[in-house]
Structures are given as C-alpha cells and as structure tokens.
Design a protein around this motif. Sequence first.
Motif, PDB file in Angstrom:
ATOM      1  N   GLN B 177    -102.378  16.195  84.061  1.00  0.00           N
ATOM      2  CA  GLN B 177    -102.179  17.061  84.890  1.00  0.00           C
ATOM      3  C   GLN B 177    -101.722  18.507  85.035  1.00  0.00           C
ATOM      4  O   GLN B 177    -102.175  19.664  85.446  1.00  0.00           O
ATOM      5  N   ILE B 178    -100.668  18.487  84.097  1.00  0.00           N
ATOM      6  CA  ILE B 178     -99.299  19.338  82.650  1.00  0.00           C
ATOM      7  C   ILE B 178    -100.966  19.989  82.863  1.00  0.00           C
ATOM      8  O   ILE B 178    -101.232  21.515  82.828  1.00  0.00           O
ATOM      9  N   TYR B 179    -102.066  19.680  81.847  1.00  0.00           N
ATOM     10  CA  TYR B 179    -103.492  20.259  81.292  1.00  0.00           C
ATOM     11  C   TYR B 179    -104.858  20.653  82.078  1.00  0.00           C
ATOM     12  O   TYR B 179    -106.137  20.974  81.366  1.00  0.00           O
ATOM     13  N   GLY B 180    -104.015  20.662  83.204  1.00  0.00           N
ATOM     14  CA  GLY B 180    -105.967  20.780  84.078  1.00  0.00           C
ATOM     15  C   GLY B 180    -106.418  19.401  85.068  1.00  0.00           C
ATOM     16  O   GLY B 180    -106.956  20.184  85.891  1.00  0.00           O
TER      17      GLY B 180
ATOM     18  N   ARG C  66     -88.826  18.266  86.091  1.00  0.00           N
ATOM     19  CA  ARG C  66     -89.577  17.547  86.660  1.00  0.00           C
ATOM     20  C   ARG C  66     -90.639  18.658  88.060  1.00  0.00           C
ATOM     21  O   ARG C  66     -92.211  18.611  88.262  1.00  0.00           O
ATOM     22  N   ALA C  69     -91.985  21.790  86.790  1.00  0.00           N
ATOM     23  CA  ALA C  69     -93.363  21.420  86.217  1.00  0.00           C
ATOM     24  C   ALA C  69     -94.542  21.381  87.158  1.00  0.00           C
ATOM     25  O   ALA C  69     -95.045  20.906  87.175  1.00  0.00           O
ATOM     26  N   LEU C  71     -94.500  17.411  88.928  1.00  0.00           N
ATOM     27  CA  LEU C  71     -94.436  16.022  88.735  1.00  0.00           C
ATOM     28  C   LEU C  71     -93.845  15.829  89.618  1.00  0.00           C
ATOM     29  O   LEU C  71     -94.119  14.987  90.055  1.00  0.00           O
ATOM     30  N   LYS C  90     -99.877  21.960  92.253  1.00  0.00           N
ATOM     31  CA  LYS C  90    -100.087  20.903  91.641  1.00  0.00           C
ATOM     32  C   LYS C  90     -99.723  21.449  89.971  1.00  0.00           C
ATOM     33  O   LYS C  90    -100.539  22.508  89.820  1.00  0.00           O
ATOM     34  N   PRO C  91     -99.468  20.720  89.725  1.00  0.00           N
ATOM     35  CA  PRO C  91     -99.028  21.073  88.045  1.00  0.00           C
ATOM     36  C   PRO C  91    -100.392  22.162  87.282  1.00  0.00           C
ATOM     37  O   PRO C  91     -99.900  23.390  86.593  1.00  0.00           O
ATOM     38  N   LYS C  92    -101.309  21.873  87.391  1.00  0.00           N
ATOM     39  CA  LYS C  92    -101.916  22.322  86.907  1.00  0.00           C
ATOM     40  C   LYS C  92    -101.842  24.046  86.765  1.00  0.00           C
ATOM     41  O   LYS C  92    -103.095  25.073  86.458  1.00  0.00           O
ATOM     42  N   VAL C  96     -97.824  26.091  83.462  1.00  0.00           N
ATOM     43  CA  VAL C  96     -96.581  26.050  82.601  1.00  0.00           C
ATOM     44  C   VAL C  96     -96.791  24.925  81.773  1.00  0.00           C
ATOM     45  O   VAL C  96     -97.621  23.766  81.618  1.00  0.00           O
ATOM     46  N   ALA C  97     -96.235  24.208  80.432  1.00  0.00           N
ATOM     47  CA  ALA C  97     -96.915  23.452  80.046  1.00  0.00           C
ATOM     48  C   ALA C  97     -95.742  22.597  79.512  1.00  0.00           C
ATOM     49  O   ALA C  97     -94.444  22.767  79.655  1.00  0.00           O
ATOM     50  N   PHE C  98     -95.830  21.210  78.993  1.00  0.00           N
ATOM     51  CA  PHE C  98     -94.577  20.280  79.447  1.00  0.00           C
ATOM     52  C   PHE C  98     -95.212  18.867  77.843  1.00  0.00           C
ATOM     53  O   PHE C  98     -95.947  18.918  77.745  1.00  0.00           O
TER      54      PHE C  98
END
Lengths: 276, 278, 377
Positions: B177-180, C66, C69, C71, C90-92, C96-98
């Motif tokens: 989810q972090i990456y899209g 989190r 981010a 999450l 939403k995270p996307k 940011v990168a996690f």
Amino acid sequence: MLALLLILWLPFTRGIWMSLHEWPVVGERTFIGFDNYEFLLGWDTFYISIKATIIYGLSTVLQLVIALVAALLIVNQKWFKNFTSSLFLLPYTLPPVVSGTVWLYLLDPNFGPILTALTDYGLLENGLFWRSSGDLAITVITLVGAWTFWPFMFIIILATLQSIPEEHYEAAKIYGANRVQRFLKVTLPQLKSAIIVAVTLRTIWNLSKVAQPLQMTGGGPGYDTSVLGILLYRFASDNGRMGLSFAVGIFLLLLTSVFIVVFIRENRRSQQTELK
Amino acid sequence: MTHNTVKASDYAFTLLRYLTLFGLLGTILIPLAFVISVSFRPPEEFFTSGVYLIPKNPSLEAWEQALRFLVEPLKNSLLIASGTTIVSMLIAVPGAYVFGRKEFPGKDIIYYALFVSLLFPHILLIAPITDIWFEIKLYNTVIGMWLALQVFVIPFMIYILRDYFEKLPQNLEEAAQIYGCTEFTAFVRVVLPIAMPAVVAVAFLAFLIGWNEFLFANMLTSGQGPRPAIVELFLLTQGTSGNVYWGRLMAITLVLGTPPTVLYLFARSYLGQAFNIT
Amino acid sequence: MPPKAAQETDKQSKSSPSTHVLIEDMRKTFDDGSIVACQDINLSINEDEFVVFVGPSGCGKTTTLRCIAGLEIPDSGHVEIQGREVTHLKPKDRDVAFVFQDITLFPHMTVRQNIQFGLDMKTSLSGSEKEEKVREVAQMLGIEELLDRQPSALSGGQQQRVSLGRAMVMDPSAFLLDEPFSALDANLRDRMRIEVKKLQQKLNKSMIFVTHDQEEAMTLGDKIVVMNDGRIQQIGSPYEIYNEPANHFVAQFIGSPSTNLMPCTLEAGRDGISISSGFFELELPPDLADQINGYEGRVDLGVRPEHLELGEDGIFEADIQVVEPHGSRDAVYLTAGDRELVAVVDAGVIPQDRDTIQVDMDIDKIWLFKESGERLL
C-alpha cells in the motif's frame, strides 16, 4: 460471506423442520411432531445401528495406532522418507468407493486371493461368506475402514513429529533418558494436541461414513452393519422418508457433537498459545 | 556422547523397526499388486484356482471393457469436479483471505459457524438438500452438483487457506500500500501470487473431493443425469457376487484412483501444515 | 539521484514553509479507546532532518510513525506533509516511503521487481526510465549484482538494503523507517547505521527512524524524540537529551550504563538547602539553591556514571561489587547503603581486588527530579 453461511446452514434448518414431518420425496407432507424421533427411540433396530456405529467408530483407535507407529518409523529415515510416506498415503488418496471395490475383490469368498489362499493352505474349510454373518461383516468393514483412513492421522502426526526440535531429544539423552523414556517424556507430550485433533476429527468423520461400508455390505445382513449414516441413507434413498432420515441425522449429530466440542476447544487453545 | 556403545538391543530394535515398516508397506503394496495383476487377466482366468500374481494369459480385455464403460461417467466426473473446484475457489480464496488477515465485526462468530460445518456430519444434509434441489429444479443437473458439494468443500478450503494467509509476513499488504496499491490490488498483485502454491494445492483437494464424492452424487443424480464414475462403480459392485468380471472392475478402480492420488501427493504438504497443531 | 525529480521537490519545498512534516495534537487509540497508543503528539520536522523516535516497546513510537505513513488513521489531531493535510489520505497518496521492521520484500519477485514495484504502481514511466532509476539506486546501495536474485537468496542485511532501495527509488518526500535493523546482528547493524546516515546526508531528505535502542538513537539522530507511555517526553539534539534530560524517564532511559538515581530529601536548614540520602549529605550552593524556589521534600537525585568520582576521599564510602572492563573504560558496580550504583572510570584505575572506595560527585553535574518525575534542577 453471508450467502456462504446460507448455503451451509439453510438446509440444516430446513432439515429440522422436515424431521417433524412425514415427508416423502413427492407427495403429501403431514406434520407429525416428534413422532419420527419417538419411532426411532422405540425401534430395536435403531439400537443395533447405534451399536454398529460405535464399533465402526472404534476403528479410529486402530487408525491411531497404525498412524503413530508408521510416523515414528519413518520420521528419522533420511533416504526414503518421502517415498515411503507417499506410499503410505495411497489408501487414503483412493476414493473410498474404489478401495471398497478393491477389498470386495480381495475378500471375495469365491475368487478373492485372501480367502482362496486361506482355504488352499487348509486354514479354512470353505470360503468364508462374511457378508452373511453380522459379526464378521462389521469386523470387515471396520478393518477396511481403518486401512482406508489411517493415513490421514499419519499426515498430521508426521508433520508434528517433524516439528519437534532435535535438541529436545539431545537434551533428554544427555540427562540419561532411554528410548522408552524419550518417547514418553519428549515425543508423546508434544504430540498430545496433534493426537487429540486427529482423533476427534477422524472420529467425527468415521462416525458419519457411508459410502464404503454401504458398498461392502449394503448395511446387512439385516441391519447389523447399518451404521447411522447408512440408516439415514436407506431412509432417504430407498424409502424416500426424508423426515425420518433427518431425524436419524440428528442422533448422529448428537453422537458426534461431543467430539466437535473437544476439537473446537483444542483448536482454540492452540491458537491462543500461538499468539503468545 | 563420544562413545555410543551399540548394544544387541539396538540391533533388535532396528530389525523390529524395519520388519514393521515392511509389514505396513505390505498391507498397501500387496493389494495394489493384485489389483494391477487382476486387471490384466481375461474373464476365463477367474475360474482357475490358486493364488498367483503373474497373470497366466495376460490380456487387455479388462481395460478395453473398462474404458468403454467409463467414457460417459468420466466426462461427468470431470465436469462435476472441475466445476466444483472453480466455484469453490471463487468463494473460498477471498473468504480465507478475509478471515486470515482482516478484522471485521462478528468475525469470530462467522468463522466458528463455518468451522463447525467443517466437522458437521454432512450426510445429515442429504435429505434437506435433495428436497430443496428437487424444488428448485437442480436435481440431476451438473450445477446442482457443483453447489451441493460446496457444503463441505468450502469450509475445508477456508480452514486450510486461512491458516496459510495468516502466517504470511505481517506487513506485506502494508508495504504494497505504501508503494501504490489499494487494499484490493495488494491482494491481487502481492498476496495472491505468493499464496499461489497453497491455492493450487487447495484447488487440487477441491477437485479430488468432487471426484471422490459418492453420497450426494448418488442422491442428486440418476441414470438419465450427469452420474459420475464413482456412482457407476458403486452400482457395478452392488448385488453381484457370482459372476462379476473382477478384471474389469479392477481396471476401473485403477482409472478412478489415479487422478486423486496424483493430486493428493502434490497437495499433501499443505494439508500437513494446516493441521500441524503443536 | 535522478535530477529531474529532485528539482521538482526543490520547487515544492521553496513554496512551502521550512517545516516538512507537521503533527498536531495527534491521538490514536486501539480497541475502542481502551488502549491509548499515543496522545498529545506535537512535532515538526524539517526538510533535511534525521529524526529518531526512541522509547521502550509499547511507548507509541511505531504507532506515531504509522500514522504519518497512513497505515493508521489517528482518532484526532492532524498530520501535514509539505504543507498538505494528509491525515485521512491513503498511504499511497502521501508520497512517503516506509521500511518495515521485519523484512517485507515480496518473495515472489526478484530484487529488481521489488525495487521497481512502486514505480510500476504509481508512475507511468517507460521501461527504460524505470530501469535506469533502479540501476542508480542499486549502485548507491551496492546491490547491483543482486538485482536478478530472489529475495530468499539474500542475507538479512542485503534484504534490508533492497527494502531501502525500494523506498529510495520512489524519491519520496520523507523516509519512514520502523526499527529496520533490529533483526540484524550487532556488527551488521553498526555498518547499516553508518550507511543510512550517509545516505540521508546525500539525499538530503527528512528521515524518521524508530528504534528502541537508545544508542542507535544517539548515533543517528539530528533530533531525538524520546517517548514513553504514549507521550513525547523530550525533543532535542543528542547532546541536549544526554546532558539535560527533561525528566526522570529520559535520564534513566538514555545512556548506558544508565544514570544513577537515588531517592533523597531536600531540607532547608540554617546554612541553606541540603540534600540527604541515607548515606550522604550535600549542601546546595546558593546559586543552585535559588533555582529550586524553596522546593522541599522527596526528590530523586540523578548523576551519570562518569560523574561519580572514585578515590581516597569522598562524601560516602561504597563497596565494590564488580569491575567490568569496557575497553578504554571500566564500569564499577557499587553498593552504598542499600542502593546499587555504577561508576565509569578510565580502564585499570580501580584494582580488581579492591573492596571499598570513597565516592564523590560534582554538584554541578547532578540533576534533581520531583516525585512526579519532572526535572527540578
């Protein structure tokens, strides 16, 4: 998800409703209250059936012994463990109706190799017509059932055995435990849950097996091998008495429910320990 | 530790182990050997006496008869088993995923309702299901078989797959989810490919349940309908003792027994894991 | 770094205030409010800052991260990144990168596919552009030869490097790292630490790093956020945190061996204010006495092990329990009264077989904490 539950539980609820009726496949349905249940409880044959079910269910014990021995025998083999355990699985992978057919042949009084061999060596006078003797018939289906289903327990026990760390055995050895002590103090306690799970699951399933015993004896002679499952099937299929059939099912459910409870408890417990 | 003295009892123990091992293997391999042997005997040979393994006049007659007999039933079996598999996958894979990795209200109760039906004696349901199927015109149809078999295929699949999904690394979907990814694409692009081996294994199991199942198949189909091979085999063995051509029956058992055996051996490692409760 | 993308973020940051990540009054609870994970979180982080959240497990540091981010969604308060309200995004969509604590490479993809994953999902770059970016990042991290391997074939350190690569290739506006090295062995951890620090200086991007290891925090952070019980205890540079702890908790948590804390009583006597424990008494010099504004009663006296002076005269005598060599220094474990104390001295100064010794302390180097934990002096 809800649709799923519907598929599973709707027939059950309807079944209870049906069991309160005289309910033929086609034709008039009449509400008769608990008559179906009363009829069963007052019917001598029903107790023969329950007795047969329990005897047949006892094959679980036999299955456990074979599975335990087999798993212990091969868990430390290096070279042919995979091959052997695959061979061990064969009886279980065959459809029960197929293995039933195989044993029908092997045990055929006229042409089957086993009984032929026994008569040839003079151990038996005549062919043994086991299908016409109640005691023999129930013994045969129980043994064949054990032969067919033990590998299921074997899989579970073997998987658990393999997860016992070698260090536990080494530690036990260092503290001077001999082979028997190692088995009793290290192996068995760690297998306990797996065995409970395997036994309950298998018992539930064995108690409700139909296809194979039905095929081998047709539930006879008389009702001697009519385990509850067969009884239920006979009412539904041969007589078309659906309500009565389900009433038998309810008794079967009661019989198995003890094991269901044990299984759920064990399952819950192991999930909780996993969380820790 | 350094000097393990080998005692006579150790030898005896080892010998005992191997004897038992071969004994057990014998109970499996000897019947199998007879089945194979018998399937190559011509009909006349069954009236000769004596027990022997190598057929005296090997012939393919049993196999020819068996295959001719099985053409239609096997088609039905295949259709029923594969359809059952597909339907169950569509429901069980997302279902197991949700049970394994998501939180939602009532999760425990729904899971237990499902779980109990895994243990439930399914034969209980033949009466109501037959009855309902009659009423909604699913009796004697392939679709009817697909749906009826879900009753025990789905709980089983969800039980095994849920366990597998649960054991996947915690943050897998979060990383996606972090990456899209959205929750859905995370499932499709990340979780599903990882779980593929288990999913395939479970599909095999569903297939072989569909293939092996006798009771519902017998209740819900008739000679005019899609009656699968297992039921045909059952009927062949009924009420006949004197003049059965056992060679043909054994050939049929071999044909019917092979697919589930092969599938099972593929699927077994996952089955062991799912029930591995320590 | 890919020059184009870098310029873009430069432009944005000029238009936004120097604050890069801003958290205001954030609060997050679990289990319907019965567990408060973090509360009253107020924090601002600059463009190129390396911030470390440190605290014992369960202190709320990971939850805070989190929430940044996406999450987790905070119950109240809000989060801004580059002046943009992102609290409920939403995270996307947060840029940011996690990097996770346990290694979360996708096991069914090669290293290259793993690194490229975010680009595949979020951008519409051409194949060769993506490849170029992946190559650059891999080069920076020294993992070029590994690109076509499966994650399972890599060591823990290599896997975590790939996780970093997967983050870097996105050129995010902030890097969030949740105890990324806790699964690695000590040596490797030290090396990775240095690398991450260098990397951060090279990328000039804000990095938020969570750890429970105070030493890791001290070596990495430009700014350290000490947390406990879901609250921020102190924010400051490593030096401030070490030398001027805001409260009892920070004094105890930061530093190893940890600060000596002794319950004492503050009393106003004829000659001024005195501190007395069971086994010693100290006079506060007037300038310090003024600072405590006549506070009296129970306090905790804190003094770092290196500020206990061992020798022939002192204010009390202590028994030596153990002398523990730490290379150039020795840690000396003492008991005095019923208190256990530790002092750090140059190696070899205290003979191993000595039984008792006199202890002195520099009055300027001591801290006093109220019973509530607040710093008094």
